[in-house]
Design a protein around this motif. Structure first.
Motif, PDB file in Angstrom:
ATOM      1  N   PHE A   1       8.718   1.936   4.232  1.00  0.00           N
ATOM      2  CA  PHE A   1       9.773   2.833   3.751  1.00  0.00           C
ATOM      3  C   PHE A   1       9.151   4.155   3.301  1.00  0.00           C
ATOM      4  O   PHE A   1       7.976   4.200   2.928  1.00  0.00           O
ATOM      5  N   HIS A   2       9.984   5.182   3.269  1.00  0.00           N
ATOM      6  CA  HIS A   2       9.583   6.375   2.538  1.00  0.00           C
ATOM      7  C   HIS A   2       9.602   5.995   1.067  1.00  0.00           C
ATOM      8  O   HIS A   2      10.557   5.347   0.607  1.00  0.00           O
TER       9      HIS A   2
ATOM     10  N   VAL B   1       0.879  -1.169   0.000  1.00  0.00           N
ATOM     11  CA  VAL B   1       0.000   0.000   0.000  1.00  0.00           C
ATOM     12  C   VAL B   1       0.911   1.212   0.000  1.00  0.00           C
ATOM     13  O   VAL B   1       1.847   1.284   0.805  1.00  0.00           O
ATOM     14  N   ALA B   2       0.693   2.136  -0.930  1.00  0.00           N
ATOM     15  CA  ALA B   2       1.520   3.347  -0.992  1.00  0.00           C
ATOM     16  C   ALA B   2       0.610   4.559  -1.095  1.00  0.00           C
ATOM     17  O   ALA B   2      -0.272   4.601  -1.955  1.00  0.00           O
ATOM     18  N   TYR B   3       0.802   5.498  -0.203  1.00  0.00           N
ATOM     19  CA  TYR B   3       0.126   6.788  -0.333  1.00  0.00           C
ATOM     20  C   TYR B   3       0.883   7.845   0.461  1.00  0.00           C
ATOM     21  O   TYR B   3       1.812   7.521   1.207  1.00  0.00           O
ATOM     22  N   THR B   4       0.477   9.090   0.273  1.00  0.00           N
ATOM     23  CA  THR B   4       1.156  10.208   0.924  1.00  0.00           C
ATOM     24  C   THR B   4       0.411  10.557   2.202  1.00  0.00           C
ATOM     25  O   THR B   4      -0.754  10.953   2.157  1.00  0.00           O
ATOM     26  N   LEU B   5       1.079  10.367   3.338  1.00  0.00           N
ATOM     27  CA  LEU B   5       0.462  10.645   4.630  1.00  0.00           C
ATOM     28  C   LEU B   5       1.076  11.924   5.195  1.00  0.00           C
ATOM     29  O   LEU B   5       2.295  11.992   5.384  1.00  0.00           O
ATOM     30  N   ALA B   6       0.212  12.894   5.459  1.00  0.00           N
ATOM     31  CA  ALA B   6       0.673  14.196   5.970  1.00  0.00           C
ATOM     32  C   ALA B   6       1.864  14.719   5.169  1.00  0.00           C
ATOM     33  O   ALA B   6       2.885  15.127   5.729  1.00  0.00           O
ATOM     34  N   GLY B   7       1.734  14.664   3.846  1.00  0.00           N
ATOM     35  CA  GLY B   7       2.742  15.257   2.961  1.00  0.00           C
ATOM     36  C   GLY B   7       3.925  14.364   2.632  1.00  0.00           C
ATOM     37  O   GLY B   7       4.795  14.765   1.859  1.00  0.00           O
ATOM     38  N   ARG B   8       3.998  13.176   3.223  1.00  0.00           N
ATOM     39  CA  ARG B   8       5.162  12.314   2.973  1.00  0.00           C
ATOM     40  C   ARG B   8       4.753  11.001   2.304  1.00  0.00           C
ATOM     41  O   ARG B   8       4.011  10.195   2.888  1.00  0.00           O
ATOM     42  N   PRO B   9       5.260  10.783   1.056  1.00  0.00           N
ATOM     43  CA  PRO B   9       4.966   9.530   0.368  1.00  0.00           C
ATOM     44  C   PRO B   9       5.586   8.334   1.108  1.00  0.00           C
ATOM     45  O   PRO B   9       6.769   8.337   1.417  1.00  0.00           O
ATOM     46  N   LEU B  10       4.763   7.343   1.388  1.00  0.00           N
ATOM     47  CA  LEU B  10       5.202   6.168   2.147  1.00  0.00           C
ATOM     48  C   LEU B  10       4.755   4.909   1.428  1.00  0.00           C
ATOM     49  O   LEU B  10       3.796   4.933   0.646  1.00  0.00           O
ATOM     50  N   LEU B  11       5.435   3.811   1.740  1.00  0.00           N
ATOM     51  CA  LEU B  11       4.925   2.529   1.264  1.00  0.00           C
ATOM     52  C   LEU B  11       5.113   1.488   2.362  1.00  0.00           C
ATOM     53  O   LEU B  11       6.112   1.501   3.078  1.00  0.00           O
TER      54      LEU B  11
ATOM     55  N   SER C   1      12.484  10.337  -7.132  1.00  0.00           N
ATOM     56  CA  SER C   1      11.141   9.968  -7.622  1.00  0.00           C
ATOM     57  C   SER C   1      10.460   9.102  -6.566  1.00  0.00           C
ATOM     58  O   SER C   1      11.108   8.535  -5.693  1.00  0.00           O
ATOM     59  N   GLN C   2       9.145   8.974  -6.665  1.00  0.00           N
ATOM     60  CA  GLN C   2       8.500   7.898  -5.902  1.00  0.00           C
ATOM     61  C   GLN C   2       8.949   6.599  -6.545  1.00  0.00           C
ATOM     62  O   GLN C   2       9.053   6.505  -7.768  1.00  0.00           O
ATOM     63  N   VAL C   3       9.207   5.600  -5.743  1.00  0.00           N
ATOM     64  CA  VAL C   3       9.639   4.307  -6.291  1.00  0.00           C
ATOM     65  C   VAL C   3       8.422   3.608  -6.900  1.00  0.00           C
ATOM     66  O   VAL C   3       8.424   3.262  -8.084  1.00  0.00           O
ATOM     67  N   LEU C   4       7.396   3.423  -6.091  1.00  0.00           N
ATOM     68  CA  LEU C   4       6.179   2.753  -6.570  1.00  0.00           C
ATOM     69  C   LEU C   4       5.072   3.768  -6.773  1.00  0.00           C
ATOM     70  O   LEU C   4       4.971   4.749  -6.031  1.00  0.00           O
TER      71      LEU C   4
END
Ligand code: FES
Ligand SMILES: [Fe+2]
Length: 351
Positions: free
Chosen positions: A78-79, A56-66, A87-90
């Motif tokens: 990971f970030h 699952v990958a989305y941006t939480l409070a401005g920070r892209p996470l997976l 770049s975003q990886v995924l």
């Protein structure tokens, strides 16, 4: 119009936090730094990560996470930031992958976040791989709920989730199966939506569908350590039909768990700016078979009717919080104790 000073002087009851806190960029930055980027945050339900390679990958409070399930079956986080040129990886979303291949120049990371290939990069690829890995994020799971912490040194997980474990005892939410997700952009600060969740005072006026079932004379919000639980009796004769009620729990700062007999909605209020947020829904049910599809869909539609009413009022409130007329207001000693508790925790961030 009263001056701000006069408004303060006439207060008998506990007052709300200042209107400025709902639109000021500095306040928003402080909340990201001291809260969302520093503490344990609920990220998703484990049902979205069923097997190795699920992510699952989305941006939480401005920070892209997976967050993904590794080959060893363990959760990793990971970030979602490539160490090459950021770049975003995924791609954001929910899917499954064998490897983490960056969408820009194709660098490949293993499920532990270690770079293992930089195709066509030139030079000493082996040593580049050895010294390069994704930025790690802490991850923990309890009762099927996946939490992350972006801080280098994570605070106590047990302290962060407070009484949540106790409140969920016996609800069996880890067994719920994934049905659907939804995300709704909202034109309001994350706190505007959360504090609306913290009181039932507005039900008779705003939610006719819910008001059919809920007996407001018995309605109360019971705060615990970092949580609050809504408790209510049902109107006489509505015990059988009432589909909208169940165990409603708020978890500090931005999560609501609405648990019903046959399923639950997990709501994450994801801050996206001083005056915007995203409402992320995850719908889970005990039975997600084809035969139950229509019934499950109906339950979602009904819950969303109520949510849409909440979103609409929160956007109206937000406009006025930002408009510069209103400063603070008095909170109901009968109905808004949950809001008081929420505001106390918000004040602690800014003290
Ligand atoms: S930014 Fe990821 S490979 Fe270049
Ligand atoms: Fe509501």
């Amino acid at each position: 119009m009263q001056s701000a000073a006069k408004q303060e002087a006439s207060a008998d009851n506990i007052r709300t936090i200042p209107a400025r806190w709902y639109h000021d960029a500095g306040i928003y930055r402080a909340e990201c730094e001291k809260l969302f980027h520093a503490e344990w945050m609920l990220f998703c339900h484990e049902a979205l990560l069923p097997s190795p390679g699920s992510y699952v990958a989305y941006t939480l409070a401005g920070r892209p996470l997976l967050v993904l399930r590794g080959k060893d079956g363990e959760l990793k986080a990971f970030h979602n930031v490539c160490r090459h040129r950021a770049s975003q990886v995924l791609k954001e979303g929910q899917s499954k992958t064998e490897v983490l291949r960056c969408m820009y120049h194709g660098w490949v990371y293993d499920t532990n976040g270690q770079l293992c290939k930089a195709p066509g990069f030139g030079g000493d690829e082996k040593s580049l791989c050895e010294r390069t890995s994704l930025f790690p994020v802490h991850v923990r799971s309890v009762e099927g709920l996946v939490f992350i912490c972006m801080a280098e040194k994570a605070p106590s997980f047990e302290k962060s989730i407070g009484d949540l474990g106790k409140a969920l005892q016996g609800a069996g939410i880890a067994d719920f199966k994934f049905f659907d997700t939804a995300a709704h952009p909202m034109k309001c600060n994350w706190k505007t939506y959360i504090e609306n969740y913290m009181e039932g005072y507005h039900i008779p006026i705003l939610h006719p569908e819910l008001n059919r079932d809920v007996d407001m004379a018995t309605y109360k919000v019971v705060p615990g350590e970092r949580i609050a639980r809504h408790e209510t009796g049902l109107k006489p004769g509505r015990e059988k039909e009432a589909q909208n009620t169940g165990l409603w729990i708020w978890l500090w700062p931005n999560v609501a768990l609405n648990i019903y007999k046959n399923g639950m909605n997990l709501e994450i209020v994801n801050p996206t700016g001083p005056e915007t947020a995203e409402l992320r829904y995850c719908y889970l049910f005990r039975d997600v078979s084809k035969e139950m599809e229509a019934e499950n869909r109906q339950a979602i539609d009904l819950s969303f009717t109520v949510t849409q009413q909440d979103i609409d009022i929160c956007e109206i409130v937000q406009k006025n919080l930002s408009a510069g007329v209103y400063e603070t207001g008095e909170l109901s000693p009968r109905h808004e104790n949950g809001v008081v508790y929420f505001h106390d925790l918000v004040r602690a961030i800014h003290s």
